[in-house]
Design a protein around this motif. Sequence first.
Motif, short mmCIF file in Angstrom:
data_model
loop_
_atom_site.label_atom_id
_atom_site.label_comp_id
_atom_site.label_asym_id
_atom_site.label_seq_id
_atom_site.Cartn_x
_atom_site.Cartn_y
_atom_site.Cartn_z
N VAL A 175 0.84 -1.20 0.00
CA VAL A 175 0.00 0.00 0.00
C VAL A 175 0.87 1.25 0.00
O VAL A 175 0.63 2.20 -0.74
CB VAL A 175 -0.94 0.01 1.22
N VAL A 176 1.90 1.26 0.85
CA VAL A 176 2.80 2.42 0.93
C VAL A 176 3.51 2.64 -0.40
O VAL A 176 3.63 3.78 -0.88
CB VAL A 176 3.83 2.23 2.06
N ILE A 177 3.97 1.56 -1.02
CA ILE A 177 4.65 1.67 -2.31
C ILE A 177 3.68 2.20 -3.37
O ILE A 177 4.03 3.08 -4.18
CB ILE A 177 5.21 0.29 -2.75
N GLY A 178 2.45 1.68 -3.36
CA GLY A 178 1.45 2.15 -4.31
C GLY A 178 1.09 3.61 -4.10
O GLY A 178 0.84 4.35 -5.05
N HIS A 179 1.04 4.01 -2.83
CA HIS A 179 0.75 5.42 -2.52
C HIS A 179 1.87 6.33 -3.01
O HIS A 179 1.61 7.39 -3.57
CB HIS A 179 0.60 5.57 -1.00
N ASN A 180 3.10 5.90 -2.80
CA ASN A 180 4.25 6.72 -3.18
C ASN A 180 4.49 6.75 -4.68
O ASN A 180 4.87 7.79 -5.24
CB ASN A 180 5.52 6.20 -2.49
N TRP A 181 4.26 5.62 -5.33
CA TRP A 181 4.52 5.50 -6.77
C TRP A 181 3.32 4.86 -7.47
O TRP A 181 3.39 3.72 -7.95
CB TRP A 181 5.79 4.68 -7.00
N PRO A 182 2.19 5.58 -7.57
CA PRO A 182 0.97 5.03 -8.17
C PRO A 182 1.07 4.93 -9.70
O PRO A 182 1.34 5.93 -10.37
CB PRO A 182 -0.11 6.03 -7.77
N VAL A 241 12.75 -1.85 7.98
CA VAL A 241 13.88 -1.15 7.34
C VAL A 241 13.47 -0.64 5.96
O VAL A 241 13.82 0.48 5.57
CB VAL A 241 15.10 -2.09 7.23
N ILE A 242 12.72 -1.45 5.22
CA ILE A 242 12.24 -1.03 3.90
C ILE A 242 11.35 0.21 4.01
O ILE A 242 11.48 1.16 3.23
CB ILE A 242 11.48 -2.18 3.21
N LEU A 243 10.45 0.20 4.99
CA LEU A 243 9.58 1.36 5.21
C LEU A 243 10.41 2.59 5.57
O LEU A 243 10.12 3.70 5.10
CB LEU A 243 8.57 1.06 6.32
N MET A 244 11.42 2.41 6.39
CA MET A 244 12.27 3.53 6.79
C MET A 244 13.01 4.11 5.58
O MET A 244 13.02 5.33 5.36
CB MET A 244 13.29 3.08 7.84
N ILE A 245 13.60 3.24 4.78
CA ILE A 245 14.36 3.69 3.61
C ILE A 245 13.44 4.43 2.63
O ILE A 245 13.80 5.48 2.08
CB ILE A 245 15.04 2.49 2.90
N SER A 246 12.25 3.88 2.42
CA SER A 246 11.28 4.51 1.51
C SER A 246 10.93 5.91 1.99
O SER A 246 10.92 6.87 1.20
CB SER A 246 10.02 3.66 1.42
N ALA A 247 10.65 6.04 3.29
CA ALA A 247 10.26 7.34 3.85
C ALA A 247 11.41 8.34 3.77
O ALA A 247 11.21 9.52 3.42
CB ALA A 247 9.80 7.19 5.29
N LEU A 248 12.61 7.89 4.10
CA LEU A 248 13.76 8.80 4.06
C LEU A 248 14.06 9.24 2.63
O LEU A 248 14.41 10.40 2.38
CB LEU A 248 14.99 8.13 4.67
N TYR A 249 13.90 8.31 1.68
CA TYR A 249 14.13 8.67 0.28
C TYR A 249 13.12 9.72 -0.18
O TYR A 249 13.49 10.71 -0.84
CB TYR A 249 14.01 7.42 -0.60
N LYS A 250 11.84 9.53 0.18
CA LYS A 250 10.81 10.48 -0.23
C LYS A 250 10.96 11.83 0.48
O LYS A 250 10.45 12.84 0.01
CB LYS A 250 9.42 9.90 0.06
N HIS A 251 11.67 11.83 1.61
CA HIS A 251 11.86 13.07 2.37
C HIS A 251 13.26 13.66 2.17
O HIS A 251 13.67 14.55 2.93
CB HIS A 251 11.64 12.82 3.87
#
Length: 203
Positions: A88-95, A168-178
């Motif tokens: 869901v997070v991946i889809g939200h970030n990169w729909p 860790v994947i969630l953390m990396i995704s969030a840091l990359y988007k921020h």
Amino acid sequence: MKIIASLLIGYLIGCFQSAYIISRVKGQLDIRKYGSGNAGTTNVIRVVGWKAGIITFFMDVCKAVIGVLVCSFIFDDVLMGYYAGVGVVIGHNWPVFLGFRGGKGIAATIGLLLAVDVRIGLIIIALMAVVIFISRYVSLGSILMAISIPILMAIFHTDTPEYIILGVILMISALYKHRANIKRLLNGTENKLGHKKDLSEKE
């Protein structure tokens, strides 16, 4: 196959882009062309208003909860629900339906964590609330929340490495988007909560 199916189901749910839909309905605009250009709660608040932002946040939290619960039920395994939440997070970030230009996944991550382990969800909500209240920087609260995810997973789910790895994947995704927010925080140019964007301005 269960992991792939869970990620795919979650991804498709995540592609339901709340900020984009609400900004179209409320202001007849593409939120990605205004303010920070981000299709997320904070930008909706700044560009469209608080009410629209709250609705956006609630919908993004709910779609992650739905993703987790659906796959947990289908596969009778909370871990598969966790994978779906990451999807869901991946889809939200990169729909895929919006040219892979979405949000930063913070509200969806909160929903995911509440559904997977309510203890962790409540802790990160409290952490974000305190940081944002003190600093007035939503991005700082989001960044610290992201960093805390794998730490909390390691504390509460020591015997399940996949929980920590997905954290860790969630953390990396969030840091990359921020990454742009991190740069502005370091430069002292990050906007604080309550700053109203000019609708013609895009960072």
